[in-house]
Design a protein around this motif. Structure first.
Motif, PDB file in Angstrom:
ATOM      1  N   PRO A 259       0.710  11.532  -5.610  1.00  0.00           N
ATOM      2  CA  PRO A 259      -0.251  12.627  -5.392  1.00  0.00           C
ATOM      3  C   PRO A 259      -1.672  12.170  -5.700  1.00  0.00           C
ATOM      4  N   GLU A 260      -2.623  13.054  -5.392  1.00  0.00           N
ATOM      5  CA  GLU A 260      -4.013  12.761  -5.690  1.00  0.00           C
ATOM      6  C   GLU A 260      -4.240  12.727  -7.199  1.00  0.00           C
ATOM      7  N   ASP A 261      -5.330  12.017  -7.590  1.00  0.00           N
ATOM      8  CA  ASP A 261      -5.637  11.856  -9.005  1.00  0.00           C
ATOM      9  C   ASP A 261      -5.880  13.213  -9.638  1.00  0.00           C
ATOM     10  N   SER A 262      -5.208  13.470 -10.759  1.00  0.00           N
ATOM     11  CA  SER A 262      -5.365  14.736 -11.486  1.00  0.00           C
ATOM     12  C   SER A 262      -6.040  14.519 -12.825  1.00  0.00           C
ATOM     13  N   ASN A 263      -6.851  13.458 -12.958  1.00  0.00           N
ATOM     14  CA  ASN A 263      -7.623  13.166 -14.172  1.00  0.00           C
ATOM     15  C   ASN A 263      -6.722  12.830 -15.360  1.00  0.00           C
ATOM     16  N   ALA A 264      -5.494  12.421 -15.098  1.00  0.00           N
ATOM     17  CA  ALA A 264      -4.575  11.981 -16.153  1.00  0.00           C
ATOM     18  C   ALA A 264      -3.571  11.044 -15.499  1.00  0.00           C
ATOM     19  N   PRO A 265      -3.299   9.868 -16.105  1.00  0.00           N
ATOM     20  CA  PRO A 265      -2.352   8.928 -15.491  1.00  0.00           C
ATOM     21  C   PRO A 265      -0.951   9.516 -15.431  1.00  0.00           C
ATOM     22  N   ILE A 266      -0.279   9.225 -14.343  1.00  0.00           N
ATOM     23  CA  ILE A 266       1.096   9.687 -14.163  1.00  0.00           C
ATOM     24  C   ILE A 266       1.988   8.851 -15.071  1.00  0.00           C
ATOM     25  N   THR A 267       2.802   9.512 -15.835  1.00  0.00           N
ATOM     26  CA  THR A 267       3.703   8.818 -16.765  1.00  0.00           C
ATOM     27  C   THR A 267       5.089   8.635 -16.175  1.00  0.00           C
ATOM     28  N   ALA A 268       5.493   9.491 -15.257  1.00  0.00           N
ATOM     29  CA  ALA A 268       6.824   9.352 -14.663  1.00  0.00           C
ATOM     30  C   ALA A 268       6.928  10.267 -13.465  1.00  0.00           C
ATOM     31  N   TYR A 269       7.961   9.964 -12.645  1.00  0.00           N
ATOM     32  CA  TYR A 269       8.345  10.843 -11.553  1.00  0.00           C
ATOM     33  C   TYR A 269       9.712  11.424 -11.874  1.00  0.00           C
TER      34      TYR A 269
ATOM     35  N   GLU B 276      16.571  12.930 -12.340  1.00  0.00           N
ATOM     36  CA  GLU B 276      16.457  11.511 -12.675  1.00  0.00           C
ATOM     37  C   GLU B 276      14.983  11.169 -12.802  1.00  0.00           C
ATOM     38  N   ARG B 277      14.674  10.448 -13.892  1.00  0.00           N
ATOM     39  CA  ARG B 277      13.302  10.047 -14.131  1.00  0.00           C
ATOM     40  C   ARG B 277      13.099   8.647 -13.579  1.00  0.00           C
ATOM     41  N   VAL B 278      11.954   8.437 -12.950  1.00  0.00           N
ATOM     42  CA  VAL B 278      11.608   7.163 -12.332  1.00  0.00           C
ATOM     43  C   VAL B 278      10.272   6.735 -12.903  1.00  0.00           C
ATOM     44  N   GLY B 279      10.116   5.443 -13.097  1.00  0.00           N
ATOM     45  CA  GLY B 279       8.885   4.933 -13.670  1.00  0.00           C
ATOM     46  C   GLY B 279       7.675   5.287 -12.837  1.00  0.00           C
ATOM     47  N   SER B 280       6.521   5.291 -13.506  1.00  0.00           N
ATOM     48  CA  SER B 280       5.308   5.700 -12.821  1.00  0.00           C
ATOM     49  C   SER B 280       4.918   4.753 -11.698  1.00  0.00           C
ATOM     50  N   GLY B 281       5.365   3.486 -11.763  1.00  0.00           N
ATOM     51  CA  GLY B 281       4.997   2.549 -10.722  1.00  0.00           C
ATOM     52  C   GLY B 281       5.938   2.544  -9.533  1.00  0.00           C
ATOM     53  N   GLU B 282       7.028   3.278  -9.584  1.00  0.00           N
ATOM     54  CA  GLU B 282       8.003   3.289  -8.495  1.00  0.00           C
ATOM     55  C   GLU B 282       7.568   4.249  -7.395  1.00  0.00           C
ATOM     56  N   ARG B 283       7.991   3.893  -6.162  1.00  0.00           N
ATOM     57  CA  ARG B 283       7.754   4.763  -5.006  1.00  0.00           C
ATOM     58  C   ARG B 283       9.056   5.038  -4.254  1.00  0.00           C
ATOM     59  N   ARG B 284      10.186   4.640  -4.878  1.00  0.00           N
ATOM     60  CA  ARG B 284      11.484   4.761  -4.220  1.00  0.00           C
ATOM     61  C   ARG B 284      12.521   5.060  -5.292  1.00  0.00           C
ATOM     62  N   ALA B 285      13.531   5.847  -4.912  1.00  0.00           N
ATOM     63  CA  ALA B 285      14.624   6.161  -5.835  1.00  0.00           C
ATOM     64  C   ALA B 285      15.915   6.265  -5.040  1.00  0.00           C
TER      65      ALA B 285
END
Length: 1597
Positions: free
Chosen positions: A642-652, A670-679
């Motif tokens: 998503p677009e920047d929300s003024n806080a780093p994404i910690t997880a998906y 299921e939690r996915v790391g913030s750097g992942e784009r696939r699950a």
């Protein structure tokens, strides 16, 4: 302060507005209003300047209006001084003063005690100013010859007017003298007198006078012209005796030495009453007639001895001198009153006029005046009443002056209530008026008292509630005004009205003070982070019960688990109490940002407080979420951050939620790391529908989830019946069917709907059920009930249900029985008869309605009756008979015709009434003659006359005249024929005789009339023995008014009409020899009062007739108020009914070019609805009304059109598909425009120059229509025309049939005419086409060989089952005999115009019509899905999303044995999601789905940007295709595509398989005789919640 009245729940509400309160509303009980009495004061708001004029008009509607009074600020306004009230409905005040500002009220009352009022607000501003002279001319002395200009400039408000005089006389007329006047730009009035070539005669004293209604300003100065004296003529002047007379000698010339006056040659003055001033003015005081009248001479002389003289003729007039007018004191109601107006001296003739309270005498008062001689006039009141009280003025006028004398007549009457006070309530701080109004004479004095704590009553000025300090004020009209209500004002109040005439009046009322809601703070602000809780506290104060509610965006809060409202009672720091509510917003979201409004309400009002909530941002939803890979037990997702929300994404957080089903299992995250784009989601259940969302999380909290991505396995057929089927009757023609779906573990997929069957019991119980398909929105998951309409009233039915899905229908439920409700009887009772029992009763009998029209059990009969000669009185009487078939009507009038109707009733209500039956009661003895009169006709003779009885109660057979002497006992009688109304009596003695009259019918003789006295005399005064009365006649008839007279000498006879002498010269009014007035061909203006007056020297007598002329009604005013597709509703009004009640109306209407239809409407109705009209057609309407006299002229013709329009054509990609030899038209894609489509006409041709070939001109509406016999590889033009009652719409399409064995290319297939064609494809080049065809054939043979080998190596498995490892290209089906494979390219769909909304599903959707039916297998590239069986029905809001993968698809052949089985449904991931709307924006339904036509499946889908263009683009073939799986089906030598068969039904109401019903939609069930309908009802608590798109079932071409 301003206010207004309104009515709620029987109370009148006074709305007041002041500076302290924006608005208060209080219920003030008021006296009963007359149902037709209303008062309106116009204008309502007046702002004027002082010095101007005010005029208020009181518009009163109603009858029997007795009195009209005006009030200002509660005090009565009387006509005196600057105020005039004439007529009583018009109030004029001139000139106005600032003290005239206030609230003016007009109050009207009727004779029966009803009362109505209205008010106007008047503000008088200080602005009027008397004239002021800004410029004045000066005195001038000059020689004759030059020009002279005299000028005056005046100012004032309003603009003044300037006049000029010369020596007190008007300016002489001369061509040398010119007057002028104008208004400058500054508003000043400039007036001048210009004299050219001034002469000696122009000299004198000039005066300019400026005048407006605020005052007068004058200036005068002399103009001296040198020359000898000259006196201008003075003529004749009149002076009033007893007054002072002065005249200035109009002398010119300069210088003048002396001016003298003389009379009869003697120089004046000659007495102390005469004076001659130095300026030449003669003054005569106390002018005396006979002394001062005569010829006077004025002489002007110079010092040189030159002089000039002119004479003045003076005439002295004596004004009337009157003796004081006097009324005797102590006058009571009923007494006789006489007053004499005496003129003691004055010149004749003298004219006398009488007025009461400044207005001419009203003839309705019964006040009579007569002039005895030239100096005496008498006023006579035969019987005094309260209305006679007032100031009576006798005015005598002659040529000299007008003199008046006034006396007050007081008739004492005890007080009575006009407005009786009643208890009321007022808001704290608000205002209230407690009305207490009584009338009597003298005017009652109204006093308000308040009860103290000790129980005593004290004036409102005492007891701690002062008039000023306590906010209470008593108006002069008795109203108690509460200016600003406080708690201390509560209590009991007593209103007393007394005028010294016992008994007085008093009334005790209660005053309650209420406290409306209020807040200490009306605005609050709070900030909170997303996910945290926010508590909004609302503290309100006011009287209980106090209700607190929360709203947002002007709407109540939607029920949400995150919103929690708590309530309680709180105490503030002062301890005044109140109520507190807290809105807790849990897990606050960005959407919660906004204003929450707390509204406090109690019975006394409502207030609001605004709470502003600001929620800090959280991450937005990830975009581009799609299913990249589908497996039996896993799903692979990809997304874009998503677009920047003024806080780093910690997880998906990936959420997987199965829909309820037999094997759904539990959902999980299921939690996915913030750097992942696939699950990759594993361990899933097969044959299950899943919903997958992705959300981002940061330190603020978890963001909103992405749009849902769905996937599902294939379905299994249902195997259980619907549960708990219940049927209840909801109306006489409808049953409500309720049920529970089959157990979810037995549905084996998503239910598409139900088959509902019904049959009527009582006949053939073995008859088959009539089934109809019932489907709901997005399948049957939300269906729990349906309504079956169009049934027979009070009949028993059997209902069964069976569920179905894409695999077919399940078993039927056990029959459920129910009976429709009763209805009103549809026929009237028969054999209605009546008979007369007595003169006041009738017996009515009847028979029940026919059995087939009873529609239930007859519970009672209603008998209604009314007098036949009064048809408007239809509520003459009613009765209800619960037992038997006979009723007795009592309390009727004798010898009267009555109309009787009878209606039967069931539990559903009253049915049709019978035709009116006329019945007549028996005769009875008559009433006494209404009026008897006796006049003396001779020394021993008299004439007796009478008016027939008001109620003869039968046919009069004779009249009997009785008389006897005053002291005698012998009664004489004479019988008179019934047609006679007078009798001459002879040989009477010179004593007083008593005379009375009786009437008789065949039943007997009635009571005696009132006794009248007569005494014969030798002096026979004029008398009229004819008795006047009220008469009613119809327009155009002839009528005669008798006027029989007696008297010696023979009296003079005269007729008056409405107080004016009757013009007998007109041909329609003739006075006969016997005095009878004959009126012929009556007109409306002939009505009114006619008076016959007979006069001789001994006296006079009159007869009064009131003639009412009835005329036909005026033309009605007709308006159209509502239209539908099949009806038009009209409404009318009649301005003038002609004086008689309306008996009925006749409405004429027709369609344009059609025949007129006539409908008769009852006289009480003012609306009519024309039914069964043609949809979308124009109609003409006009109306006539009738009364007892005749029929009105027709109204103005109104034109209206029923709703509906011609059909609308769909775009080509939704309407037509082709193969090598035929074209399929999806007729159901047409929009009917609101009027059902009746038929289609279909034509085609090869080229623009060829002639059209008509396929059919009468194609009935159906789902599809096929054009066969076309040639392959040929261009065709189609013309399809749809017809409905509103018109016809042609549409043109261009198609191309593909060659055998070649893919369909939509770029060559064309579109609707006018579209831009795409450039030719490279595949049309033979140099490319031949190598490609050879390569394709080799590829097919290779694939066939591989599949055969794999078939031999892998054991047989269930069809369409994928391998567990998911390897590409691996097939798990057995070997297929006679296999033939071919692929077809699918082009990008043509995007519709003006729609750019992306779909939530990224998978493609293909129909069976878009695939070659010669194929035996289907292939799908990675990420693709098997094609659905048919093109979907386009919804109204989304477009297909572009897909990055390319898919090859082969058409699937279905074995003939499966002909009657519905095509399998696809999963959600493979299903047909939203398709584009046609360009006209109409959402279509049914089996006719939108189709792009046959094209190449190898053309990739367009990018999102391409969806915004309106033409096709050429795309490159896909790169690196990879097979994902393949499916096999048997191949046959007779290929065909299955279609679902539908029986013909009503085209306008039948919904087919792919057309979801909206809640409360209706389905028609075709049955013999009746045509019931089924209405679905939406419920959302069903256990089956898997979303599903209905399959499309093709049929054999």
């Amino acid at each position: 302060m301003v206010g207004g009245w309104g009515r709620t729940d029987g109370h009148w509400t006074l709305h007041l507005h002041s500076q302290q309160h924006s608005g208060t509303s209080q219920n003030v009980p008021t006296p009963p209003r007359h149902p037709t009495l209303s008062v309106q004061v116009r204008p309502r708001e007046v702002e004027v300047e002082a010095g101007s004029q005010l005029e208020l008009r009181c518009h009163i509607t109603g009858s029997l209006v007795e009195g009209v009074k005006w009030y200002r600020d509660g005090g009565e306004v009387r006509a005196e001084g600057r105020i005039t009230i004439r007529p009583r409905e018009v109030l004029r005040v001139a000139p106005l003063a600032t003290t005239d500002t206030g609230l003016y009220q007009c109050a009207a009352s009727t004779q029966d005690g009803h009362y109505a009022h209205d008010h106007a607000r008047v503000v008088v501003a200080q602005g009027a100013a008397p004239p002021e002279l800004l410029y004045r001319f000066i005195e001038q002395t000059l020689q004759p010859g030059p020009a002279v200009s005299l000028k005056c400039i005046a100012t004032g408000t309003p603009t003044p007017h300037i006049t000029w005089t010369l020596d007190g006389f008007p300016l002489p007329h001369s061509h040398r003298l010119v007057k002028g006047q104008y208004v400058s730009a500054q508003g000043d009035v400039i007036s001048h007198v210009n004299i050219s070539a001034v002469q000696v005669a122009d000299g004198g004293t000039y005066t300019c006078t400026a005048e407006n209604h605020a005052g007068t300003a004058r200036h005068k100065a002399r103009l001296n012209v040198y020359g000898p004296p000259q006196v201008r003529p003075m003529g004749q002047v009149a002076a009033v005796a007893g007054k002072t007379f002065s005249v200035t000698c109009p002398a010119a010339g300069h210088p003048i030495h002396v001016i003298t006056w003389s009379k009869g040659g003697s120089q004046l003055p000659r007495s102390h009453r005469q004076r001659v001033l130095t300026n030449g003015t003669l003054v005569v005081e106390q002018v005396t007639q006979g002394v001062d009248d005569g010829t006077y001479a004025c002489t002007a002389s110079s010092r040189g001895g030159r002089s000039d003289s002119q004479t003045l003729q003076l005439r002295v007039l004596v004004p009337p001198r009157m003796a004081p007018l006097h009324f005797p004191g102590g006058t009571r109601a009923g007494m006789q009153i006489r007053a004499t107006c005496l003129v003691q001296e004055g010149d004749q003739p003298v004219k006398y006029t009488w007025t009461k309270d400044g207005r001419p005498l009203d003839a309705r008062l019964g006040v009579r005046t007569s002039q005895l001689d030239a100096f005496t006039s008498i006023l006579v009141i035969e019987q005094a009443a309260a209305t006679h009280s007032g100031n009576y003025t006798c005015t005598a006028s002659n040529a000299a002056a007008t003199t008046a004398t006034t006396a007050r007549l007081t008739v004492r009457v005890p007080p009575t209530w006009v407005v009786e006070p009643s208890s009321a309530s007022v808001a704290l701080g608000g205002s209230l008026a407690l009305s207490c109004l009584a009338r009597g004479f003298p005017d009652p004095i109204t006093t308000w008292r308040r009860q103290t704590a000790s129980g005593e009553f004290v004036d409102v000025g005492d007891g701690g509630v002062g008039v000023e300090g306590g906010g209470l004020a008593q108006w002069q009209n008795g109203t108690l005004w509460v200016g600003r209500a406080a708690r201390g004002h509560e209590g009991r109040y007593l209103c007393e009205a007394n005028n010294g005439v016992p008994p007085g009046l008093s009334q005790l009322v209660n005053l309650t003070v209420n406290e409306p809601p209020w807040f200490r703070s009306v605005k609050q602000r709070q900030e909170v982070r997303v996910g945290a809780s926010a508590t909004l506290t609302c503290h309100a104060y006011g009287d209980a019960p106090l209700t607190l509610t929360w709203t947002r965006d002007a709407a109540p809060l939607q029920p949400q688990p995150r919103y929690r409202v708590s309530r309680g009672t709180g105490e503030d720091e002062v301890g005044s109490g109140g109520r507190v509510t807290q809105l807790v917003v849990a897990e606050a979201r960005l959407a919660d940002t906004g204003t929450f409004v707390c509204t406090a309400t109690n019975p006394h009002g409502s207030r609001t407080a605004h709470h502003h909530l600001l929620v800090q941002d959280v991450p937005g939803p990830p975009s581009g979420v799609r299913v990249e890979e589908e497996g039996p037990r896993h799903l692979t997702l990809t997304w874009t951050p998503p677009e920047d929300s003024n806080a780093p994404i910690t997880a998906y957080i990936v959420t997987l939620e199965p829909q309820p089903g037999p094997n759904s299992g539990a959902g999980r995250e299921e939690r996915v790391g913030s750097g992942e784009r696939r699950a990759r989601l594993g361990k899933l259940h097969p044959a299950t529908h899943y919903r997958v969302t992705v959300a981002a999380e940061n330190r603020v909290g978890r963001g909103r989830s992405s749009p849902t991505v769905s996937a599902s396995t294939q379905e299994e057929p249902p195997s259980a019946t619907p549960r708990d089927v219940t049927v209840v009757g909801v109306s006489p023609r409808a049953l409500q069917v309720n049920w529970e779906p089959p157990p979810h573990n037995s549905t084996n997929g998503v239910l598409l709907g139900y088959h509902l069957g019904y049959k009527i019991l009582g006949g053939d119980d073995d008859a088959a059920y009539n089934f109809s398909k019932v489907v709901g929105v997005e399948g049957a998951v939300s269906l729990a009930s349906a309504r079956v309409s169009g049934l027979r009233p009070h009949s028993r039915y059997s209902i069964v249900l069976r569920a179905f899905n894409s695999k077919g229908a399940g078993p039927s439920s056990p029959p459920a029985l129910a009976t429709t409700l009763q209805d009103k009887p549809s026929a009237a009772p028969g054999q209605v008869r009546c008979s007369s029992q007595t003169s006041s009763s009738l017996v009515v009998s009847w028979a029940p309605p026919p059995q087939t029209h009873r529609n239930g059990v007859i519970t009672s009969y209603r008998v209604a009756y009314w007098r036949t000669d009064a048809p408007e009185d239809k509520m003459g009487g009613t009765g209800v008979v619960t037992e038997g078939q006979q009723a007795s009507l009592k309390g009727l009038q004798p010898w009267t015709n009555y109309s009787v109707i009878v209606a039967a009733s069931t539990g559903a209500g009253q049915g049709v009434t019978s035709s009116p039956l006329t019945c007549t009661t028996q005769q009875d003895v008559p009433e006494a003659p209404a009026k008897v009169k006796v006049v003396v006709s001779g020394p021993r003779a008299a004439v007796v006359s009478w008016v027939p009885p008001g109620r003869p109660n039968g046919r009069i057979t004779r009249y009997t005249v009785h008389w006897r002497t005053g002291g005698g006992t012998t009664t004489h009688t004479r019988h008179v024929d019934p047609q006679m109304a007078h009798l001459a009596l002879h040989d009477l003695s010179h004593t007083t005789h008593q005379v009375w009259v009786t009437a008789a019918t065949s039943v007997g003789e009635g009571p005696a009339s009132d006794t009248v006295l007569v005494k014969p005399s030798h002096i026979v005064a004029s008398g009229v023995w004819s008795l006047g009365r009220n008469m009613t006649a119809a327009w155009g008839e002839d009528v005669s008014l008798a006027c029989g007279t007696v008297g010696v000498p023979e009296p003079d006879l005269s007729w008056t009409h409405r107080g004016a002498p009757l013009q007998t010269s007109r041909p329609r009014a003739v006075v006969q020899q016997d005095g009878t007035l004959s009126l012929s061909d009556l007109q409306r203006n002939d009505g009114g009062q006619y008076t016959c007056t007979a006069t001789n020297r001994h006296g006079k007598d009159t007869a009064l007739y009131i003639l009412n002329v009835l005329v036909p009604p005026s033309p009605p005013s007709l308006h159209v108020t509502e239209t539908t597709a099949s009806s038009i509703r009209v409404q009318w009004s009649v301005r003038d009914t002609g004086g008689a009640a309306l008996l009925g109306a006749t409405l004429h209407y027709r369609p344009v070019g059609g025949q007129w239809v006539k409908s008769v409407v009852d006289g009480d109705d003012r609306t009519f609805t024309a039914q069964n009209l043609r949809c979308g057609s124009l109609h003409h309407f006009y109306l006539t009304v009738r009364n007892y006299v005749g029929r009105s002229e027709p109204s103005r013709t109104e034109v209206a059109r029923t709703k509906g329009r011609p059909p609308q054509a769909p775009p080509q990609f939704q309407f037509v598909t082709t193969n090598s030899s035929q074209a399929t038209l999806y007729l159901s894609q047409w929009t009917d425009g609101g009027c059902s489509i009746t038929h289609f006409s279909v034509e085609y041709r090869r080229g623009p120059t060829d002639s059209w070939t008509t396929v059919s001109s009468e194609v009935l509406p159906a789902r599809t229509y096929t054009i066969s016999g076309l040639e392959a590889g040929t261009h065709y033009q189609l013309q399809v025309t749809a017809h409905n009652s509103a018109g016809a719409t042609p549409a043109h399409y261009t198609i191309t049939t593909p060659l055998y064995g070649h893919p369909v290319d939509l770029s060559a297939n064309g579109g609707m005419w006018g579209e831009t064609a795409s450039p030719p494809s490279a595949w049309q080049d033979p140099r490319v086409l031949v190598p490609a065809a050879v390569s394709g054939l080799a590829l097919l043979l290779t694939l066939t060989t591989v599949c055969v080998c794999l078939r031999k190596r892998v054991p047989s498995r269930p069809p369409q089952k994928m391998s567990q490892d998911g390897k590409d290209g691996e097939c798990e089906k057995g070997v297929v005999q006679e296999e033939l494979y071919t692929t077809v390219r699918r082009p990008a769909p043509t995007p519709p115009r003006h729609h750019h909304h992306p779909s939530a599903d990224s998978t493609g959707d293909y129909s069976s019509e878009e695939l070659y039916h010669y194929a035996a297998a289907s292939y799908q590239l990675e990420g693709g899905s098997p094609p659905p069986p048919a093109p979907p029905s386009p919804p109204n809001h989304v477009l297909p999303q572009s897909r990055p993968q390319k898919a090859f698809t082969a058409l699937i052949y279905q074995a003939p044995s499966l002909h009657d089985v519905d095509s399998p449904n696809t999963s959600e991931g493979e299903g047909r999601n939203s398709r584009p709307l046609p360009p006209n924006g109409a959402a279509t339904g049914g089996d006719s789905q939108g189709s792009e036509g046959y094209g190449s499946l190898m053309d990739p889908a367009p990018p999102p940007s391409a969806l915004h263009h309106h033409h096709h683009h050429h795309h490159r073939p896909p790169r690196n295709p990879r097979l994902a799986r393949c499916h096999y089906v048997p191949f046959s030598s007779q290929p065909r595509i299955l279609h679902q068969h539908h029986s013909p039904t009503n085209n306008t109401t039948t919904r087919r398989k792919h057309q979801p019903l909206q809640p409360n939609n209706t389905i028609t069930i075709p049955t013999p005789g009746d045509t019931p309908t089924i209405t679905t009802q939406q419920h959302h608590n069903n256990t089956n919640t898997r979303r599903h798109t209905n399959p499309y079932n093709p049929t054999t071409p």
